[in-house]
Design an enzyme around this catalytic site. Structure first.
Site, PDB file in Angstrom:
ATOM      1  N   ILE A 141       1.058  -6.339  -2.213  1.00 51.33           N
ATOM      2  CA  ILE A 141       0.771  -7.750  -2.487  1.00 51.33           C
ATOM      3  C   ILE A 141       1.091  -8.100  -3.935  1.00 51.33           C
ATOM      4  CG2 ILE A 141      -1.091  -9.461  -2.644  1.00 51.33           C
ATOM      5  CD1 ILE A 141      -2.444  -8.089  -0.311  1.00 51.33           C
ATOM      6  N   GLY A 190       0.027  -3.440   1.014  1.00 50.62           N
ATOM      7  CA  GLY A 190       0.559  -4.195   2.136  1.00 50.62           C
ATOM      8  C   GLY A 190       1.750  -3.537   2.809  1.00 50.62           C
ATOM      9  N   ASP A 245       0.339  -1.617   5.622  1.00 47.37           N
ATOM     10  CA  ASP A 245       0.040  -2.551   6.711  1.00 47.37           C
ATOM     11  C   ASP A 245       1.305  -2.863   7.508  1.00 47.37           C
ATOM     12  OD1 ASP A 245      -2.831  -3.355   6.148  1.00 47.37           O
ATOM     13  OD2 ASP A 245      -1.936  -3.901   4.241  1.00 47.37           O
ATOM     14  N   GLU A 258      -5.963  -0.688  -1.570  1.00 45.65           N
ATOM     15  CA  GLU A 258      -6.890  -1.824  -1.664  1.00 45.65           C
ATOM     16  C   GLU A 258      -8.208  -1.522  -2.375  1.00 45.65           C
ATOM     17  OE1 GLU A 258      -3.907  -3.097   1.337  1.00 45.65           O
ATOM     18  OE2 GLU A 258      -4.889  -1.210   0.783  1.00 45.65           O
ATOM     19  N   ASP A 267      -7.353  -5.556   4.781  1.00 50.76           N
ATOM     20  CA  ASP A 267      -7.769  -6.485   5.834  1.00 50.76           C
ATOM     21  C   ASP A 267      -6.631  -7.056   6.684  1.00 50.76           C
ATOM     22  OD1 ASP A 267      -6.647  -8.113   3.923  1.00 50.76           O
ATOM     23  OD2 ASP A 267      -8.428  -9.321   3.557  1.00 50.76           O
TER      24      ASP A 267
END
Length: 310
Positions: free
Chosen positions: A100, A156, A159, A179, A187
């Protein structure tokens, strides 16, 4: 349709279809983001293969505000594109992604709108759900998606790749569930998908709670990736070869296989078998089955068969 398409041919070598050097270079060094996208470069390096490249190399492919919506638009278009049978996802520049873009995203996440706790929470939940869709759309896409990771894959990025179907990496690649280091629980998919990918709850807890780096050898031994390559060029060649193998099969068979694998992952064996029976009661009524059987009897590769678009 996507613009700035790169097309080339496959070179037959030692009985296998291997990507030419020009194809690998086309996948590894695109000119820049493809309109209408500002963070993604889209190309078609081989027939029925779409290459999606994260393309903010000057920012280490960090995921800014535009990225989160562009990935959804991109994969929704791919899902409905009959010319695409398989997707390869990679990163431009030095690394796959730094995760991110905190500088760009901070205001959106840390300053949600609302007059009280309930309204602030409601709006923040809506934002989180929207961000989750950025990677869920990869999983929902019926076309198989191959992630090709070089360098760092942080936050990310984990993810993203856990929503893909196949993961490859270079020997110098490393992965980090980052994170907790920035004060939050992941999340948008890692905590939900990584346990199903690796299968070791202890290892997932180790990675998620310590934010330590996992290097290529451990990623391979744990099942996070299925193949490790010497460098990016070799990995992109391997990814394209694999994509060509998948694209050469019946799209009815390939897409049905992906959909049922994901369904069975999240349901019991009995439920998975029932869903499979319902699925194939119609999908067995395809010319692809007879064409593939005929090719097998004639000792020909499925890639010699002309399958209709799906």
């Amino acid at each position: 349709m996507f613009s700035a398409i790169v097309r080339s041919t496959l070179t037959k070598y030692k009985g296998l279809w291997l990507p030419s050097q020009s194809m690998v270079r086309a996948m590894s060094s695109s000119g820049g983001p493809t309109s209408p996208y500002t963070t993604l470069a889209i190309s078609h390096p081989a027939e029925s293969v779409t290459h999606v490249e994260l393309h903010r190399p000057e920012k280490l492919n960090a995921m800014n505000t535009a990225f989160w919506s562009e990935m959804v638009d991109c994969f929704n278009e791919i899902a409905g594109d009959p010319d695409c049978r398989v997707v390869v996802v990679s990163g431009a520049g030095k690394i796959f992604t730094a995760g991110i873009d905190l500088m760009d995203m901070a205001g959106d996440v840390l300053q949600p709108e609302g007059d009280d706790t309930a309204r602030i929470s409601w709006n923040l939940r809506e934002k989180i759900t929207k961000y989750q869709e950025t990677f869920s759309v990869i999983e929902k896409c019926p076309k198989p998606v191959v992630a090709a990771v070089h360098g760092a894959c942080i936050g990310g990025g984990v993810d993203l790749i856990t929503a893909c179907d196949i993961r490859l990496c270079t020997q110098e690649a490393w992965f980090q569930v980052k994170e907790v280091d920035v004060g939050l629980a992941a999340d948008v998919g890692t905590l939900q998908r990584l346990p199903k990918v690796i299968g070791s709850r202890s290892l997932v807890n180790d990675l998620a709670l310590t934010a330590r780096k996992m290097y290529a050898d451990e990623a391979k031994s744990s099942g996070l990736v299925s193949r490790v390559f010497a460098d990016k060029e070799a990995m992109m060649a391997g990814a394209l070869e694999m994509a060509g193998e998948i694209a050469g099969r019946s799209p009815v068979a390939v897409q049905g296989t992906k959909i049922n694998l994901i369904y069975s992952r999240d349901h019991s064996v009995a439920e998975g078998l029932s869903y499979m029976a319902t699925w194939n009661m119609s999908m067995l009524q395809t010319q692809d089955l007879m064409k593939s059987a005929q090719a097998a009897m004639e000792k020909k590769s499925p890639k010699t068969v002309a399958f209709s678009k799906l």
